[in-house]
Design a protein around this motif. Structure first.
Motif, PDB file in Angstrom:
ATOM      1  N   PHE A  47       4.015  -7.062   5.502  1.00  0.00           N
ATOM      2  CA  PHE A  47       2.640  -7.555   5.439  1.00  0.00           C
ATOM      3  C   PHE A  47       2.634  -8.913   4.766  1.00  0.00           C
ATOM      4  O   PHE A  47       3.097  -9.074   3.631  1.00  0.00           O
ATOM      5  CB  PHE A  47       1.740  -6.596   4.668  1.00  0.00           C
ATOM      6  CG  PHE A  47       0.357  -7.160   4.437  1.00  0.00           C
ATOM      7  CD1 PHE A  47      -0.579  -7.121   5.446  1.00  0.00           C
ATOM      8  CD2 PHE A  47       0.026  -7.772   3.237  1.00  0.00           C
ATOM      9  CE1 PHE A  47      -1.837  -7.672   5.272  1.00  0.00           C
ATOM     10  CE2 PHE A  47      -1.236  -8.324   3.050  1.00  0.00           C
ATOM     11  CZ  PHE A  47      -2.165  -8.267   4.067  1.00  0.00           C
ATOM     12  N   ASP A  49      -0.114 -12.482   5.091  1.00  0.00           N
ATOM     13  CA  ASP A  49      -1.060 -13.399   5.711  1.00  0.00           C
ATOM     14  C   ASP A  49      -0.480 -14.806   5.602  1.00  0.00           C
ATOM     15  O   ASP A  49      -0.140 -15.262   4.507  1.00  0.00           O
ATOM     16  CB  ASP A  49      -2.417 -13.339   5.013  1.00  0.00           C
ATOM     17  CG  ASP A  49      -3.218 -12.117   5.411  1.00  0.00           C
ATOM     18  OD1 ASP A  49      -2.972 -11.570   6.498  1.00  0.00           O
ATOM     19  OD2 ASP A  49      -4.096 -11.694   4.630  1.00  0.00           O
ATOM     20  N   TYR A  73      -8.181 -10.204  17.248  1.00  0.00           N
ATOM     21  CA  TYR A  73      -8.220  -9.158  16.228  1.00  0.00           C
ATOM     22  C   TYR A  73      -7.151  -8.119  16.537  1.00  0.00           C
ATOM     23  O   TYR A  73      -6.972  -7.720  17.687  1.00  0.00           O
ATOM     24  CB  TYR A  73      -9.591  -8.506  16.183  1.00  0.00           C
ATOM     25  CG  TYR A  73     -10.710  -9.495  15.898  1.00  0.00           C
ATOM     26  CD1 TYR A  73     -11.064  -9.803  14.591  1.00  0.00           C
ATOM     27  CD2 TYR A  73     -11.387 -10.133  16.935  1.00  0.00           C
ATOM     28  CE1 TYR A  73     -12.076 -10.720  14.318  1.00  0.00           C
ATOM     29  CE2 TYR A  73     -12.383 -11.057  16.675  1.00  0.00           C
ATOM     30  CZ  TYR A  73     -12.736 -11.338  15.370  1.00  0.00           C
ATOM     31  OH  TYR A  73     -13.722 -12.252  15.117  1.00  0.00           O
ATOM     32  N   ASP A  76      -3.431  -3.448  12.726  1.00  0.00           N
ATOM     33  CA  ASP A  76      -2.090  -3.463  12.128  1.00  0.00           C
ATOM     34  C   ASP A  76      -1.843  -2.071  11.567  1.00  0.00           C
ATOM     35  O   ASP A  76      -2.081  -1.790  10.395  1.00  0.00           O
ATOM     36  CB  ASP A  76      -2.027  -4.540  11.049  1.00  0.00           C
ATOM     37  CG  ASP A  76      -0.614  -4.871  10.615  1.00  0.00           C
ATOM     38  OD1 ASP A  76       0.333  -4.265  11.158  1.00  0.00           O
ATOM     39  OD2 ASP A  76      -0.449  -5.730   9.739  1.00  0.00           O
ATOM     40  N   ASN A  79       0.210  -0.909   8.390  1.00  0.00           N
ATOM     41  CA  ASN A  79      -0.345  -1.543   7.189  1.00  0.00           C
ATOM     42  C   ASN A  79      -1.754  -1.039   6.885  1.00  0.00           C
ATOM     43  O   ASN A  79      -2.316  -1.395   5.845  1.00  0.00           O
ATOM     44  CB  ASN A  79      -0.361  -3.066   7.354  1.00  0.00           C
ATOM     45  CG  ASN A  79       0.992  -3.697   7.096  1.00  0.00           C
ATOM     46  OD1 ASN A  79       1.755  -3.242   6.243  1.00  0.00           O
ATOM     47  ND2 ASN A  79       1.315  -4.747   7.833  1.00  0.00           N
ATOM     48  N   VAL A  81      -4.575  -1.932   8.052  1.00  0.00           N
ATOM     49  CA  VAL A  81      -5.530  -3.028   7.908  1.00  0.00           C
ATOM     50  C   VAL A  81      -5.838  -3.618   9.281  1.00  0.00           C
ATOM     51  O   VAL A  81      -5.119  -3.377  10.253  1.00  0.00           O
ATOM     52  CB  VAL A  81      -5.014  -4.148   6.968  1.00  0.00           C
ATOM     53  CG1 VAL A  81      -4.817  -3.624   5.552  1.00  0.00           C
ATOM     54  CG2 VAL A  81      -3.717  -4.752   7.492  1.00  0.00           C
ATOM     55  N   ARG A  83      -6.257  -7.232  11.167  1.00  0.00           N
ATOM     56  CA  ARG A  83      -5.909  -8.635  10.985  1.00  0.00           C
ATOM     57  C   ARG A  83      -6.716  -9.506  11.944  1.00  0.00           C
ATOM     58  O   ARG A  83      -7.191  -9.056  12.989  1.00  0.00           O
ATOM     59  CB  ARG A  83      -4.418  -8.868  11.245  1.00  0.00           C
ATOM     60  CG  ARG A  83      -3.487  -7.879  10.550  1.00  0.00           C
ATOM     61  CD  ARG A  83      -3.459  -8.037   9.047  1.00  0.00           C
ATOM     62  NE  ARG A  83      -2.703  -9.209   8.624  1.00  0.00           N
ATOM     63  CZ  ARG A  83      -1.380  -9.242   8.522  1.00  0.00           C
ATOM     64  NH1 ARG A  83      -0.650  -8.189   8.841  1.00  0.00           N
ATOM     65  NH2 ARG A  83      -0.770 -10.334   8.089  1.00  0.00           N
ATOM     66  N   THR A  93      -5.097 -13.857   8.885  1.00  0.00           N
ATOM     67  CA  THR A  93      -5.730 -13.363   7.664  1.00  0.00           C
ATOM     68  C   THR A  93      -6.036 -11.879   7.834  1.00  0.00           C
ATOM     69  O   THR A  93      -5.936 -11.323   8.927  1.00  0.00           O
ATOM     70  CB  THR A  93      -7.033 -14.123   7.352  1.00  0.00           C
ATOM     71  OG1 THR A  93      -7.915 -14.007   8.472  1.00  0.00           O
ATOM     72  CG2 THR A  93      -6.755 -15.586   7.069  1.00  0.00           C
ATOM     73  N   THR A  94      -6.422 -11.247   6.741  1.00  0.00           N
ATOM     74  CA  THR A  94      -6.819  -9.840   6.781  1.00  0.00           C
ATOM     75  C   THR A  94      -8.332  -9.760   6.878  1.00  0.00           C
ATOM     76  O   THR A  94      -9.036 -10.229   5.983  1.00  0.00           O
ATOM     77  CB  THR A  94      -6.325  -9.082   5.538  1.00  0.00           C
ATOM     78  OG1 THR A  94      -4.897  -9.142   5.512  1.00  0.00           O
ATOM     79  CG2 THR A  94      -6.760  -7.629   5.575  1.00  0.00           C
ATOM     80  N   THR A  99      -5.474  -4.287   0.724  1.00  0.00           N
ATOM     81  CA  THR A  99      -4.136  -4.877   0.724  1.00  0.00           C
ATOM     82  C   THR A  99      -3.457  -4.780  -0.635  1.00  0.00           C
ATOM     83  O   THR A  99      -2.262  -5.075  -0.745  1.00  0.00           O
ATOM     84  CB  THR A  99      -4.203  -6.356   1.134  1.00  0.00           C
ATOM     85  OG1 THR A  99      -4.987  -7.079   0.164  1.00  0.00           O
ATOM     86  CG2 THR A  99      -4.824  -6.510   2.511  1.00  0.00           C
ATOM     87  N   TYR A 118     -12.606  -5.855   1.782  1.00  0.00           N
ATOM     88  CA  TYR A 118     -11.376  -5.882   1.007  1.00  0.00           C
ATOM     89  C   TYR A 118     -11.149  -4.594   0.222  1.00  0.00           C
ATOM     90  O   TYR A 118     -10.058  -4.384  -0.315  1.00  0.00           O
ATOM     91  CB  TYR A 118     -11.377  -7.087   0.048  1.00  0.00           C
ATOM     92  CG  TYR A 118     -12.643  -7.210  -0.756  1.00  0.00           C
ATOM     93  CD1 TYR A 118     -12.811  -6.522  -1.947  1.00  0.00           C
ATOM     94  CD2 TYR A 118     -13.683  -8.011  -0.304  1.00  0.00           C
ATOM     95  CE1 TYR A 118     -13.983  -6.630  -2.674  1.00  0.00           C
ATOM     96  CE2 TYR A 118     -14.861  -8.125  -1.017  1.00  0.00           C
ATOM     97  CZ  TYR A 118     -15.006  -7.430  -2.199  1.00  0.00           C
ATOM     98  OH  TYR A 118     -16.175  -7.519  -2.907  1.00  0.00           O
TER      99      TYR A 118
END
Length: 488
Positions: A47, A49, A73, A76, A79, A81, A83, A93-94, A99, A118
């Motif tokens: 992971f 960014d 988009y 992931d 992970n 998440v 991205r 970016t996330t 994270t 987040y």
């Protein structure tokens, strides 16, 4: 396919083609580490960014592109998440997902938490789609729900029941409905979302105006099979990809051995689409063989056995503006294309290789490029296609240009460190980049901010109430987040 997962991991191939033989297409790497690709299977997983090939992914699956082709988009999956990639700059970016705990190990950050992007938690998200306004929807597969990431950055449950989601098969309002390992999503022009509900062997619909969930095809989890006919008697198994055609027909893939096929749902009927023995077929009892065969859907071999097109775990699918259907043929390691009338299949991109023939990676013309378990695909209106190359942990772009037109950016690995943590009266912040800094509580309220943050920095925490907070430092191309605990 994702290894070491108990359910499934094959995602969505969204691509589209018309007279592409008139233009030369190339396969390039949009994002993901290629330098460490050959150091071993999964050596480039992680992971980070960053920009282009400095970014790291861990089993990317679902993929979608916005209405103007500005952002891509990605789900992931390992992970946990979502991205976001800006195509013009290749900045990764996330968009959403915790994270802070990723580095603690696989699935250390998995969970089911709504709220600011987040702090939100997902559990192996696979499917993804985006509406005309930029809202992103996620098939949160192991949480058995559909999530929404609004343009304001809030994550909510769009459909699926309870604060502790469990697998089930219930139609009704969004908060009552139940899903079982939903894998892929597709959205029509009215904002209605269609779900490949793998564990329930059914195609579900979430109506945009009411958020009501209904079953539009399939008989539910208690029936496993391959039967065409009326939508309420048709049978499915191992559903994965889903796509909506301009005329309103719904298409879905089945990826398990013995069920390798593409199904079409239209005007109350389910049929096979450019797949094995599609001519007059109603029921499969002996199973559909896996394989790699292009041609007409009713081609014959020797003894007059109708064979037709063969696939090996078809996963993601999508339409282009001309009505061609693109299929991520995962275990054949190629992208297939079916013409608009659904009668002929060909290989659009990739060199056919057998299952697990790693490593399999090459950029270049579509006839020379190589993939390793391609599963997700998306198409923009400019004629570009984006593929999640699962086995390589890469995001690939298929374009008529043999260069991205974007200068390669050699970017150092971004770091954000805080200490002591937990802290009592002060927090030392050391970041490899400067910009904007914010300290937020778990509800997303900003407790402290500095719009001209420069590292290193010492933040006084003596007047801040004890609890859990999140420090976010961002620059135009980098973002770092750290969880902070303040004690008294």
């Amino acid at each position: 396919m994702l290894k070491n997962k108990s359910v499934l991991l094959l995602p969505l191939l969204f691509l589209c083609i018309s007279a592409y033989s008139q233009s030369q297409y190339y396969v390039l790497t949009l994002a993901g580490d290629t330098a460490n690709l050959y150091q071993g299977n999964g050596a480039n997983a992680g992971f980070r960014d960053a920009v282009g090939t400095n970014a790291l992914f861990n089993a990317p699956t679902g993929i979608a592109v916005d209405s103007v082709g500005k952002y891509v988009y990605v789900a992931d999956t390992y992970n946990n998440v979502i991205r976001k990639i800006k195509v013009s700059s290749q900045v990764v970016t996330t968009l959403a997902g915790d994270t802070a705990d990723i580095k603690k190990g696989l699935d250390s950050n998995s969970g089911y938490v709504n709220g600011p992007s987040y702090t939100a938690k997902f559990n192996n998200p696979y499917g993804i789609c985006v509406d005309a306004n930029g809202n992103v929807y996620i098939a949160d597969t192991y949480n058995n729900v559909i999530r929404k990431i609004s343009t304001s950055g809030m994550v909510t449950t769009y459909a699926g029941s309870g604060s502790e989601p469990t697998p089930g098969y219930v139609n009704g309002p969004d908060s009552v409905a139940e899903f079982f390992t939903p894998t892929s999503l597709a959205i029509d022009n009215s904002g209605n979302i269609y779900v490949a509900d793998n564990g329930n062997n059914a195609i579900r619909e979430i109506v945009a105006s009411t958020h009501m969930v209904t079953t539009i095809a399939g008989t539910g989890p208690d029936t496993v099979g391959y039967m065409n006919g009326l939508v309420d008697t048709a049978e499915f198994y191992s559903l994965y990809g889903i796509a909506v055609a301009k005329g309103g027909a719904i298409f879905a893939t089945q990826f398990a051995n013995g069920y390798n096929a593409i199904r079409r749902i239209y005007q109350g009927m389910v049929t096979s689409y450019c797949s094995y023995d599609t001519f007059g077929i109603d029921t499969i009892q002996s199973g559909i063989p896996s394989g790699y065969m292009n041609g007409n859907d009713t081609d014959s071999r020797g003894d007059s056995l109708v064979v037709g097109v063969l696939y090996n775990s078809p996963t993601g699918i999508a339409f282009d503006t001309s009505g061609n259907l693109l299929v991520a043929d995962e275990y054949n390691n190629v992208i297939r294309m079916i013409n608009p009338n659904g009668s002929v299949a060909s290989t659009f991109a990739g060199v056919h290789t057998e299952v697990d023939s790693f490593p399999s990676f090459a950029n270049g013309t579509v006839s020379n490029a190589k993939f390793s378990d391609p599963v997700g695909i998306a198409a923009d209106k400019k004629g570009n296609f984006y593929v999640t190359d699962l086995g390589n942990n890469l995001i690939r772009i298929i374009s008529t240009s043999n260069v991205l037109g974007i200068p390669t950016v050699k970017q150092p690995v971004s770091t954000l460190n805080v200490y002591p943590n937990p802290c009592i009266d002060r927090l030392n912040i050391v970041s490899s980049f400067n910009g904007n800094a914010e300290l937020m509580d778990v509800m997303g309220r900003v407790i402290w901010t500095d719009n001209d943050f420069k590292s290193p920095y010492t933040l006084s925490t003596s007047a801040i109430s004890p609890g859990i907070y999140f420090l976010r430092v961002s620059s135009p191309s980098q973002v770092g987040i750290q969880k902070v605990e303040i004690l008294k």
